[in-house]
Design a protein around this motif. Structure first.
Motif, PDB file in Angstrom:
ATOM      1  N   ILE A  33       0.852  -1.179   0.000  1.00 45.71           N
ATOM      2  CA  ILE A  33       0.000   0.000   0.000  1.00 45.71           C
ATOM      3  C   ILE A  33       0.888   1.230   0.000  1.00 45.71           C
ATOM      4  N   THR A  34       0.710   2.086  -0.979  1.00 45.00           N
ATOM      5  CA  THR A  34       1.545   3.274  -1.108  1.00 45.00           C
ATOM      6  C   THR A  34       0.705   4.527  -1.044  1.00 45.00           C
ATOM      7  N   ASP A  35       1.371   5.643  -0.872  1.00 38.93           N
ATOM      8  CA  ASP A  35       0.677   6.923  -0.818  1.00 38.93           C
ATOM      9  C   ASP A  35       0.461   7.416  -2.235  1.00 38.93           C
ATOM     10  N   PHE A  36      -0.790   7.385  -2.693  1.00 35.87           N
ATOM     11  CA  PHE A  36      -1.062   7.754  -4.070  1.00 35.87           C
ATOM     12  C   PHE A  36      -0.974   9.258  -4.312  1.00 35.87           C
ATOM     13  N   LYS A  37      -0.710  10.019  -3.255  1.00 34.73           N
ATOM     14  CA  LYS A  37      -0.475  11.443  -3.475  1.00 34.73           C
ATOM     15  C   LYS A  37       0.797  11.638  -4.279  1.00 34.73           C
ATOM     16  N   THR A  38       1.726  10.688  -4.176  1.00 37.75           N
ATOM     17  CA  THR A  38       2.990  10.792  -4.914  1.00 37.75           C
ATOM     18  C   THR A  38       3.077   9.807  -6.052  1.00 37.75           C
ATOM     19  N   ARG A  39       2.318   8.657  -6.006  1.00 31.80           N
ATOM     20  CA  ARG A  39       2.463   7.627  -7.021  1.00 31.80           C
ATOM     21  C   ARG A  39       1.336   7.563  -8.026  1.00 31.80           C
ATOM     22  N   VAL A  40       0.216   8.212  -7.752  1.00 30.35           N
ATOM     23  CA  VAL A  40      -0.880   8.182  -8.709  1.00 30.35           C
ATOM     24  C   VAL A  40      -0.434   8.859  -9.992  1.00 30.35           C
ATOM     25  N   ILE A  41      -1.091   8.508 -11.059  1.00 28.85           N
ATOM     26  CA  ILE A  41      -0.743   9.065 -12.370  1.00 28.85           C
ATOM     27  C   ILE A  41      -0.646  10.580 -12.329  1.00 28.85           C
ATOM     28  N   GLU A 101      -5.092 -10.170  -1.955  1.00 27.77           N
ATOM     29  CA  GLU A 101      -6.349  -9.572  -2.385  1.00 27.77           C
ATOM     30  C   GLU A 101      -6.689  -8.341  -1.540  1.00 27.77           C
ATOM     31  N   LYS A 102      -6.466  -8.443  -0.237  1.00 25.40           N
ATOM     32  CA  LYS A 102      -6.745  -7.314   0.653  1.00 25.40           C
ATOM     33  C   LYS A 102      -5.871  -6.112   0.306  1.00 25.40           C
ATOM     34  N   ALA A 155      -4.368  -5.479  -2.591  1.00 24.84           N
ATOM     35  CA  ALA A 155      -4.753  -4.962  -3.905  1.00 24.84           C
ATOM     36  C   ALA A 155      -6.051  -4.180  -3.826  1.00 24.84           C
ATOM     37  N   ARG A 156      -6.983  -4.663  -3.017  1.00 27.26           N
ATOM     38  CA  ARG A 156      -8.267  -3.970  -2.873  1.00 27.26           C
ATOM     39  C   ARG A 156      -8.081  -2.577  -2.270  1.00 27.26           C
ATOM     40  N   GLU A 157      -7.228  -2.489  -1.247  1.00 24.51           N
ATOM     41  CA  GLU A 157      -6.972  -1.198  -0.616  1.00 24.51           C
ATOM     42  C   GLU A 157      -6.255  -0.252  -1.580  1.00 24.51           C
ATOM     43  N   GLN A 158      -5.340  -0.805  -2.342  1.00 23.02           N
ATOM     44  CA  GLN A 158      -4.603   0.021  -3.293  1.00 23.02           C
ATOM     45  C   GLN A 158      -5.513   0.524  -4.410  1.00 23.02           C
ATOM     46  N   MET A 159      -6.424  -0.332  -4.885  1.00 21.76           N
ATOM     47  CA  MET A 159      -7.370   0.083  -5.906  1.00 21.76           C
ATOM     48  C   MET A 159      -8.317   1.149  -5.341  1.00 21.76           C
ATOM     49  N   HIS A 160      -8.723   0.970  -4.098  1.00 26.15           N
ATOM     50  CA  HIS A 160      -9.601   1.952  -3.446  1.00 26.15           C
ATOM     51  C   HIS A 160      -8.922   3.317  -3.390  1.00 26.15           C
ATOM     52  N   ASP A 161      -7.633   3.328  -3.028  1.00 32.79           N
ATOM     53  CA  ASP A 161      -6.895   4.587  -2.970  1.00 32.79           C
ATOM     54  C   ASP A 161      -6.792   5.233  -4.349  1.00 32.79           C
ATOM     55  N   LEU A 162      -6.566   4.410  -5.355  1.00 29.35           N
ATOM     56  CA  LEU A 162      -6.445   4.931  -6.720  1.00 29.35           C
ATOM     57  C   LEU A 162      -7.744   5.597  -7.153  1.00 29.35           C
ATOM     58  N   VAL A 163      -8.863   4.922  -6.945  1.00 26.71           N
ATOM     59  CA  VAL A 163     -10.151   5.467  -7.372  1.00 26.71           C
ATOM     60  C   VAL A 163     -10.503   6.715  -6.577  1.00 26.71           C
ATOM     61  N   ARG A 164     -10.172   6.714  -5.292  1.00 22.74           N
ATOM     62  CA  ARG A 164     -10.573   7.824  -4.413  1.00 22.74           C
ATOM     63  C   ARG A 164      -9.702   9.061  -4.591  1.00 22.74           C
ATOM     64  N   SER A 187     -12.655  -3.243 -10.257  1.00 24.17           N
ATOM     65  CA  SER A 187     -12.957  -4.611  -9.851  1.00 24.17           C
ATOM     66  C   SER A 187     -11.674  -5.378  -9.604  1.00 24.17           C
ATOM     67  N   LEU A 188     -11.793  -6.428  -8.823  1.00 23.65           N
ATOM     68  CA  LEU A 188     -10.653  -7.268  -8.464  1.00 23.65           C
ATOM     69  C   LEU A 188     -11.033  -8.714  -8.720  1.00 23.65           C
ATOM     70  N   ARG A 189     -10.140  -9.439  -9.412  1.00 18.82           N
ATOM     71  CA  ARG A 189     -10.392 -10.846  -9.686  1.00 18.82           C
ATOM     72  C   ARG A 189      -9.154 -11.667  -9.358  1.00 18.82           C
ATOM     73  N   ALA A 190      -9.367 -12.932  -9.079  1.00 23.80           N
ATOM     74  CA  ALA A 190      -8.263 -13.848  -8.809  1.00 23.80           C
ATOM     75  C   ALA A 190      -8.221 -14.899  -9.907  1.00 23.80           C
TER      76      ALA A 190
END
Length: 338
Positions: A16-24, A244-245, A247-256, A268-271
């Motif tokens: 889990i990273t800080d998307f303030k610096t890593r987001v696109i 999965e947990k 990745a889910r948190e990281q995707m949540h940060d990206l979207v938010r 969405s997240l799939r395995a």
């Protein structure tokens, strides 16, 4: 692979990273496509690629370029079925006439300098031409026959995608009218690596142009799992749950936290096998375009041509736009004839 090694790999690859610096990094400018190149071997699929490219050219106000690559020998048959070999000058002239016929068929007004007849290996000359005339997008079919020596994935198309310095849009020659006019839903595979972020940035700009909905997909997948004892394998479900947990948190940060500029976004997240998950998601959701990068590290387990990206290009039911995210391999330097 030992259990502690797998845990370390999970921590490093899915953290889990800080998307303030890593987001696109948001690009406030609109996507600019000034020059579009379509390779043509005069087969039905390659002509479909021309037809597919026309709405794109119109949408972006771009210049269209057509190219045909011929080999060293270019035989024709006379009335008495005797094979003849034309001179390069005659071949060049003939190819230009045929390209002009293609342009006229689709009512395209092209200057002579936008029609290219080249001698050599197809993928090398296509990629070299794209660099020489600053092509922004190559639109290429998945199957052809004559000039590209059986243009199937594994030969010219795959090599163009691998070596091109600009994005490559691989088309399907079915349901052309649906995909050529609008991209309502764009699927973007995400593994949170820098290169997948570049693919996402391109997809965002593309979606803005067409007012598309973005579908983000992350696939959690362990390529292999070898335990040092018979009991360690029972930790795999726990490791998958951890992955999965994370990745889910990281995707949540990206979207938010990312700036989507009013675009509709669904994550969405799939395995499972990433390539299969991408293709199934695209089919199930009625996706019009998949935008992916050619290299990743986490989640997609090195998205290189030859693995997941190649699988998607081969098996997807819709067009696939491949965005280069790193320096491409140089093609061999051979003299080009125009």
């Amino acid at each position: 692979m030992l259990l502690h090694e797998i845990k370390d790999k999970c921590r490093k690859e899915i953290q889990i990273t800080d998307f303030k610096t890593r987001v696109i990094k948001q690009d406030r400018q609109a996507l600019q496509i000034h020059n579009v190149l379509v390779p043509v071997d005069f087969s039905a699929p390659s002509l479909s690629a021309v037809e597919f490219a026309l709405p794109l050219v119109k949408q972006f106000g771009a210049d269209l370029h057509l190219v045909h690559v011929f080999g060293g020998d270019y035989p024709i048959t006379t009335i008495v079925a005797m094979p003849l070999v034309l001179s390069e000058l005659e071949i060049n002239r003939s190819v230009h006439w045929h390209l002009r016929d293609v342009a006229e068929k689709y009512s395209i007004a092209l200057r002579r300098e936008n029609l290219h007849a080249l001698k050599g290996r197809a993928f090398e000359e296509i990629c070299r031409l794209a660099r020489d005339i600053n092509i922004d997008l190559i639109v290429i079919a998945t199957r052809g026959n004559t000039g590209f020596k059986h243009l199937v994935l594994g030969s010219t198309t795959e090599r163009v995608v691998r070596h091109s310095s600009c994005p490559v849009l691989v088309t399907r020659d079915r349901d052309l009218s649906r995909w050529a006019t609008s991209f309502r839903k764009i699927l973007v595979p995400i593994d949170f690596s820098e290169c997948s972020m570049k693919g996402l940035a391109y997809a965002k700009a593309f979606a803005k142009k067409y007012k598309s909905k973005l579908l983000l997909l992350n696939s959690v997948h362990f390529q292999y799992y070898v335990a040092s004892d018979e009991y360690a394998r029972y930790d795999l479900p726990r490791l998958m749950k951890y992955a999965e947990k994370a990745a889910r948190e990281q995707m949540h940060d990206l979207v938010r936290k990312a700036d989507w500029s009013g675009l509709k976004v669904e994550a969405s997240l799939r395995a499972g096998h990433p390539g299969q998950q991408i293709c199934e998601r695209a089919k199930d959701s009625g996706v019009d375009l998949i935008v992916t990068s050619t290299h990743g590290t986490t989640g997609f387990k090195h998205v290189l041509l030859g693995s997941i990206a190649e699988y998607v290009v081969r098996h997807a039911s819709c067009p696939v736009l491949v965005v280069p995210s790193h320096e491409r391999p140089a093609v061999n330097s051979t003299k080009r004839q125009t």
